[in-house]
Write an enzyme that holds these catalytic residues in place. Structure first.
Site, PDB file in Angstrom:
ATOM      1  N   HIS A 154      46.314  19.322  73.408  1.00 25.57           N
ATOM      2  CA  HIS A 154      45.376  19.660  72.472  1.00 25.57           C
ATOM      3  C   HIS A 154      44.060  19.710  72.785  1.00 25.57           C
ATOM      4  O   HIS A 154      43.227  18.700  73.109  1.00 25.57           O
ATOM      5  CB  HIS A 154      45.483  18.845  71.153  1.00 25.57           C
ATOM      6  CG  HIS A 154      44.776  19.156  70.108  1.00 25.57           C
ATOM      7  ND1 HIS A 154      45.015  19.623  68.700  1.00 25.57           N
ATOM      8  CD2 HIS A 154      43.288  19.345  69.954  1.00 25.57           C
ATOM      9  CE1 HIS A 154      44.123  19.748  67.734  1.00 25.57           C
ATOM     10  NE2 HIS A 154      43.115  19.745  68.493  1.00 25.57           N
ATOM     11  N   HIS A 156      40.014  22.305  73.317  1.00 24.98           N
ATOM     12  CA  HIS A 156      39.104  23.308  72.965  1.00 24.98           C
ATOM     13  C   HIS A 156      38.377  23.824  73.978  1.00 24.98           C
ATOM     14  O   HIS A 156      37.181  23.433  73.950  1.00 24.98           O
ATOM     15  CB  HIS A 156      38.296  22.760  71.875  1.00 24.98           C
ATOM     16  CG  HIS A 156      39.119  22.550  70.395  1.00 24.98           C
ATOM     17  ND1 HIS A 156      39.076  23.401  69.473  1.00 24.98           N
ATOM     18  CD2 HIS A 156      39.785  21.634  70.178  1.00 24.98           C
ATOM     19  CE1 HIS A 156      39.902  22.850  68.598  1.00 24.98           C
ATOM     20  NE2 HIS A 156      40.053  21.508  68.651  1.00 24.98           N
ATOM     21  N   LYS A 159      34.808  25.746  73.358  1.00 26.32           N
ATOM     22  CA  LYS A 159      33.849  25.189  72.831  1.00 26.32           C
ATOM     23  C   LYS A 159      33.204  24.226  74.153  1.00 26.32           C
ATOM     24  O   LYS A 159      31.918  23.596  73.743  1.00 26.32           O
ATOM     25  CB  LYS A 159      34.186  24.090  71.680  1.00 26.32           C
ATOM     26  CG  LYS A 159      34.560  24.802  70.588  1.00 26.32           C
ATOM     27  CD  LYS A 159      34.733  24.010  69.392  1.00 26.32           C
ATOM     28  CE  LYS A 159      35.111  24.441  67.953  1.00 26.32           C
ATOM     29  NZ  LYS A 159      36.262  25.249  67.925  1.00 26.32           N
ATOM     30  N   HIS A 304      45.212  21.591  62.622  1.00 23.71           N
ATOM     31  CA  HIS A 304      44.547  20.599  62.396  1.00 23.71           C
ATOM     32  C   HIS A 304      44.414  20.263  60.904  1.00 23.71           C
ATOM     33  O   HIS A 304      44.691  21.114  59.910  1.00 23.71           O
ATOM     34  CB  HIS A 304      43.128  21.065  62.706  1.00 23.71           C
ATOM     35  CG  HIS A 304      42.677  21.424  63.874  1.00 23.71           C
ATOM     36  ND1 HIS A 304      43.440  22.236  64.766  1.00 23.71           N
ATOM     37  CD2 HIS A 304      41.383  20.641  64.645  1.00 23.71           C
ATOM     38  CE1 HIS A 304      42.710  22.260  65.898  1.00 23.71           C
ATOM     39  NE2 HIS A 304      41.699  21.596  66.031  1.00 23.71           N
ATOM     40  N   GLU A 307      41.432  15.697  59.131  1.00 24.39           N
ATOM     41  CA  GLU A 307      40.447  15.249  60.230  1.00 24.39           C
ATOM     42  C   GLU A 307      39.394  14.725  59.419  1.00 24.39           C
ATOM     43  O   GLU A 307      38.097  15.043  59.320  1.00 24.39           O
ATOM     44  CB  GLU A 307      40.010  16.327  61.057  1.00 24.39           C
ATOM     45  CG  GLU A 307      39.281  15.696  62.191  1.00 24.39           C
ATOM     46  CD  GLU A 307      38.968  16.638  63.426  1.00 24.39           C
ATOM     47  OE1 GLU A 307      38.160  16.165  64.305  1.00 24.39           O
ATOM     48  OE2 GLU A 307      39.282  18.090  63.289  1.00 24.39           O
ATOM     49  N   ASP A 404      41.269  16.831  73.307  1.00 21.83           N
ATOM     50  CA  ASP A 404      40.495  17.435  72.276  1.00 21.83           C
ATOM     51  C   ASP A 404      39.207  18.027  72.889  1.00 21.83           C
ATOM     52  O   ASP A 404      39.165  18.841  73.805  1.00 21.83           O
ATOM     53  CB  ASP A 404      40.171  16.733  71.043  1.00 21.83           C
ATOM     54  CG  ASP A 404      39.905  17.285  69.707  1.00 21.83           C
ATOM     55  OD1 ASP A 404      40.452  18.478  69.690  1.00 21.83           O
ATOM     56  OD2 ASP A 404      39.335  16.573  68.927  1.00 21.83           O
TER      57      ASP A 404
END
Length: 514
Positions: A154, A156, A159, A304, A307, A404
């Site tokens: 997992h 990103h 980003k 997701h 969270e 993450d």
């Protein structure tokens, strides 16, 4: 007699990239290149050699029922590397301190008859190498741990590494969402995405990661740009890192024509359908649409969920109910699930019963959750942000750990190092009493959930894609960053130097003056 050349450590500056997209031959060398190791340990440049006196977590060994393990669950073994694969694994005696002269005969997994599973209070190792032919080179690891390469399930990547141009002003989740969105609107063109995502891949590769699943923001026109960059990197890195893509949008997007188009795009690239589940009155309808789209296209799902620190947030439970309602047979992963930690145990038990019945796996993101959750101005957080890892595992639900976000508004730190993820998770979630099979959370379990059954484990016939650590016991492995680890791909060491942050200076509008 085999003539050998040895690979020695040397320093070479990394090339400085320009703003153009690099060509494939300008990237990091392929795994079979003859590269320097970051350590004084000499790895033979030979097709066949042995790694001796290696500690391997019992849970990561295939066919390890006869392995003698110590009180930490570590097996002392010799590992044969032969033509890029693991040729043999030999279990060795773990000799109690002061009894080094009392040797126990080694036995190969294939022919061993021993039924002994553990030995306590054993701190020294056998140094016997009589099973190794004298003309075959061997390297004594001196009980350093050996793990399979990591899987980061997992992330990103799109980003990543934007903190210097788009920092989170107050460290909260809401500000992270707003800041990240603004950065995407302003900067996320092909070259920017490519270079930042590849920077993340370079870090991951150098730290020992072999497979990555990345969630990618895919709304509107951004879809074509981001998916195009992903596919380019997926192809260019296919011999080094297996890349998987997950779409990330709010679930209501799938109720639009654009959402249906996105599901088709994900199916075309062999990706995973995903999204962010928020508590709202239409959540059941949104989930029904997502499950229907996935079933029609034979897609797995990755959400997701929860969270937040709101005890009334039950998206994970809603997802499990939808999976049961739709009799969904594909793989489902839910990430974060933080609100479980602030709910009464009775509610948690009810939710986890549904999660297990639905066949859902959980991924925890300990560093990011620790960073964002329970953050209030001028206030010390009262909880650690992570989900109920122990309770999830006790129910027999597959659970993994992952990195993450990395140096972006959702988490201002990180380096795509899965060992750091594991180390921090052990500390944050108290995974050390005992550590047991928790190493599977960043290796074997993640590999199974990603559909990569040959990764994340050490076994005869599997590729010799290994990480060699100096740390012997877990108190050593998890106390230092193990920056001097050696990464083997197909039995040969790779270049583990990390990319220079300065490579991205022009993207981040950084100017340094002396």
């Amino acid at each position: 007699m085999i003539l050998m050349r040895y690979i020695q450590f040397s320093h070479r500056p990394l090339p400085t990239p320009d703003s153009r997209l690099p060509t494939p031959d300008s990237r990091l060398p392929t795994p079979d290149s003859r590269l320097p190791t970051p350590d004084s340990l000499m790895i033979p440049n030979a097709e066949r050699y042995w790694l001796t006196n290696a500690y391997v977590p019992f849970c990561l060994l295939e066919n390890s029922n006869v392995c003698v393990r110590n009180e930490q669950g570590l097996c002392l073994v010799d590992i044969e590397i032969n033509q890029g694969a693991i040729g043999a694994i030999v279990s060795k005696a773990i000799v109690p301190k002061g009894q080094q002269n009392t040797m126990v005969e080694k036995s190969r997994y294939a022919i061993a008859n021993s039924t002994e599973n553990s030995i306590a209070n054993s701190v020294e190792a056998s140094t016997d190498t009589s099973n190794i032919p004298s003309d075959i080179p061997s390297i004594n690891l001196r009980q350093g741990q050996v793990w399979p390469c990591f899987l980061d399930i997992h992330t990103h990547l799109d980003k990543g590494h934007i903190w210097e141009r788009s920092p989170n002003p107050d460290g909260t989740f809401n500000s992270a969402c707003l800041t990240g969105h603004a950065d995407a609107q302003t900067y996320w063109q092909r070259s920017d995405l490519y270079r930042r995502m590849e920077f993340g891949l370079k870090c991951s590769y150098a730290h020992g990661t072999k497979a990555i699943r990345t969630h990618i923001d895919l709304v509107g026109e951004q879809s074509a740009i981001s998916l195009g960059v992903f596919q380019t990197l997926q192809k260019e890195w296919q011999d080094r890192i297996t890349l998987q893509a997950v779409s990330i949008v709010t679930l209501d997007y799938y109720q639009t024509a654009g959402g249906i188009t996105l599901a088709d795009q994900i199916a075309e690239i062999g990706g995973i359908l995903g999204g962010v589940a928020y508590s709202n009155q239409d959540l059941d309808a949104q989930l029904d649409r997502v499950f229907s789209l996935a079933k029609e296209r034979n897609l797995n799902l990755d959400f997701h969920a929860d969270e937040n620190g709101n005890p009334d947030s039950h998206c994970l439970r809603k997802i499990a109910q939808a999976a049961i309602r739709h009799q969904f047979t594909g793989k489902i992963i839910c990430g974060h699930c933080c609100s479980l930690a602030v709910q009464p145990l009775e509610e948690v038990a009810e939710t986890l019963k549904l999660v297990k019945a639905a066949g859902i796996a959980i991924v925890s993101l300990p560093m990011c959750n620790l960073y964002l959750q329970d953050r209030q101005a001028n206030s010390t957080p009262s909880w650690r942000g992570v989900t109920r890892l122990h309770e999830i595992k006790q129910q027999g639900i597959p659970v993994t750990l992952a990195s993450d976000n990395c140096r972006d508004p959702f988490y201002g730190f990180g380096d795509h190092d899965v060992l750091e993820v594991f180390t921090q998770a052990v500390r944050i979630a108290h995974l050390d009493m005992p550590i047991g099979d928790w190493p599977c959370a960043v290796t074997k379990t993640a590999a199974d959930l990603m559909g990569l059954p040959e990764m994340g484990r050490i076994g005869v016939g599997l590729p010799a894609d290994l990480i060699l650590f100096k740390g012997r016991h877990f108190s050593e492995l998890l106390s230092r960053p193990q920056h001097d680890r050696i990464i083997l791909r197909q039995g040969q060491p790779i270049d583990t130097r990390l990319p220079d942050y300065a490579e991205l200076d022009d993207l981040l509008n950084l100017e340094f003056r002396i």
